[in-house]
Design a protein around this motif. Structure first.
Motif, mmCIF file in Angstrom:
data_model
loop_
_atom_site.group_PDB
_atom_site.id
_atom_site.type_symbol
_atom_site.label_atom_id
_atom_site.label_comp_id
_atom_site.label_asym_id
_atom_site.label_seq_id
_atom_site.Cartn_x
_atom_site.Cartn_y
_atom_site.Cartn_z
ATOM 1 N N SER A 37 0.839 -1.214 0.000
ATOM 2 C CA SER A 37 0.000 0.000 0.000
ATOM 3 C C SER A 37 0.862 1.248 0.000
ATOM 4 O O SER A 37 0.543 2.226 -0.692
ATOM 5 N N GLN B 32 -7.320 0.521 -0.575
ATOM 6 C CA GLN B 32 -7.504 -0.727 0.169
ATOM 7 C C GLN B 32 -8.709 -0.595 1.114
ATOM 8 O O GLN B 32 -9.511 -1.503 1.232
ATOM 9 N N ASP C 140 -5.744 -1.251 -4.913
ATOM 10 C CA ASP C 140 -5.064 -1.799 -3.742
ATOM 11 C C ASP C 140 -5.944 -2.866 -3.098
ATOM 12 O O ASP C 140 -6.961 -2.551 -2.498
ATOM 13 N N GLU C 141 -5.553 -4.127 -3.247
ATOM 14 C CA GLU C 141 -6.325 -5.263 -2.719
ATOM 15 C C GLU C 141 -7.802 -5.163 -3.116
ATOM 16 O O GLU C 141 -8.682 -5.119 -2.255
HETATM 17 MG MG LIG Z 1 -1.932 -2.787 2.087
#
Ligand SMILES: [Mg+2]
Ligand SMILES: Nc1ncnc2c1ncn2[C@@H]1O[C@H](COP(=O)(O)OP(=O)(O)OP(=O)(O)O)[C@@H](O)[C@H]1O
Length: 324
Positions: free
Chosen positions: A43, A83, A159-160
């Protein structure tokens, strides 16, 4: 052509080195993945490239703009899905998009057409006037992706993107991502700790303790670990061992009662072996290298053991989304 070029990018929080001077390039139209355990620096890296966090050292260009000197140009040319959830759930889907359009200078004339386009892409057009509060986790994620696309970015940072989602929704989201690559020629930069997700990327950088420890296509990474592992059992184990060594020139590991050999291609080797061999084999197991094996062979550790269990992460995620 490279749309992202990263040189010695570094981030230190107080005395914690989160990203340790990483360098790599991403080509236009690629799906590029950052794979690593919790706290690896994924991240932090993505946030530096997306102008959320200033780097401590190094530089990078995104769409040809420096993330240090041309921050505004970088910001306008990319889309970002965080995220952590970042929608306003007291607003409707279209209100969330309208807010984003204002922020990015998408004109009123363009807005309605674009909104239709991005909501159609993630199958949410018919829910545009509903409050985000009434959306499921997967629908929120899809809306966040639509929002990230509203200003027509050339690169989408995710992000994810599928964290905390059920397998079916994850698969669905992947269809959208692949469609963006195919139909819009978009470059996609994503982080993940899911091995199967990493498999779908064109190239993967494995990141561990702030360093890129390996970078290649999933196939090449797996090839780098070695060949397929074949485990054989037979009542005439010692005869079989001699045969494998003599006739096939293989190195045989018999340390745990079974015979383990490494061959380049198990699927073609095994039928050939069975056809030629006069010794009866009682059981056979074929293991092809996985990205888990790659991570293990590079770091000496298992990525799964270091990553909080799926259930814990999903629960934590839902908590942060405001569900109880
Ligand atoms: Mg992360
Ligand atoms: N604001 C902060 N202040 C201090 N340390 C931080 C901060 N943000 C992150 N870190 C630390 O930097 C390191 C990298 O964190 P980062 O969030 O980039 O990891 P990650 O790979 O995204 O992990 P995850 O898979 O859990 O999302 C971790 O050790 C983390 O504790």
């Amino acid at each position: 052509m490279n749309v992202i070029e990263v040189r010695g990018l570094r981030k230190v929080y107080k005395d914690k080195v989160a990203v340790n001077g990483i360098s790599f390039d991403v080509a236009e139209g690629e799906i590029f993945g950052f794979l690593g355990p919790n706290g690896a620096g994924k991240s932090t890296s993505i946030n530096m490239l997306a102008i959320i966090l200033p780097p401590t050292g190094g530089d990078a260009t995104v769409n040809g703009f420096s993330i240090i000197r041309d921050r505004d140009s970088v910001r306008k040319s990319i889309g970002l899905v965080f995220q952590d959830p970042s929608l306003d759930d007291r607003l409707t889907a279209s209100e969330n998009l309208r807010f984003h359009a204002k922020l990015y200078g998408v004109s009123k004339d363009l807005f309605v057409g674009r909104m239709r386009e991005v909501l159609d892409l993630v199958d949410l057009w018919d829910r545009k006037d509903d409050l985000v509060r009434t959306f499921s986790g997967g629908m929120r994620r899809r809306l966040e992706i639509a929002r990230g696309l509203l200003h027509y970015p050339r690169i989408l940072f995710l992000d994810e993107p599928t964290i905390g989602l059920d397998p079916q929704t994850r698969a669905h989201l992947w269809e959208y991502v692949l469609r963006l690559k195919r139909e819009k020629k978009m470059t996609i930069f994503m982080t993940t700790h899911y091995m199967d997700e990493a498999e779908s990327c064109d190239r993967i950088a494995i990141i561990d303790h702030g360093d890129i420890v390996s970078l290649d296509t999933p196939e090449a990474l797996k090839k780098g670990v070695g060949g397929d592992i074949v485990t054989l059992r037979s009542e005439r184990s010692s005869d079989l061992k001699i045969e494998l060594e003599r006739r096939y020139g293989l190195k045989v590991d018999d340390s745990d009662g079974s015979l383990r050999i490494e061959v380049e291609n198990g699927e073609t080797f095994l039928p050939k072996l069975f056809a030629e061999l006069e010794i009866k084999i009682t059981s056979v197991e074929l293991h092809k290298p996985t990205l888990d094996d790659v991570f293990l062979s590079i770091t000496g550790r298992n990525i799964r053991a270091e990553t909080a269990s799926e259930k814990d992460r999903a629960q934590e995620h839902m908590r942060r989304r405001g569900h109880h």
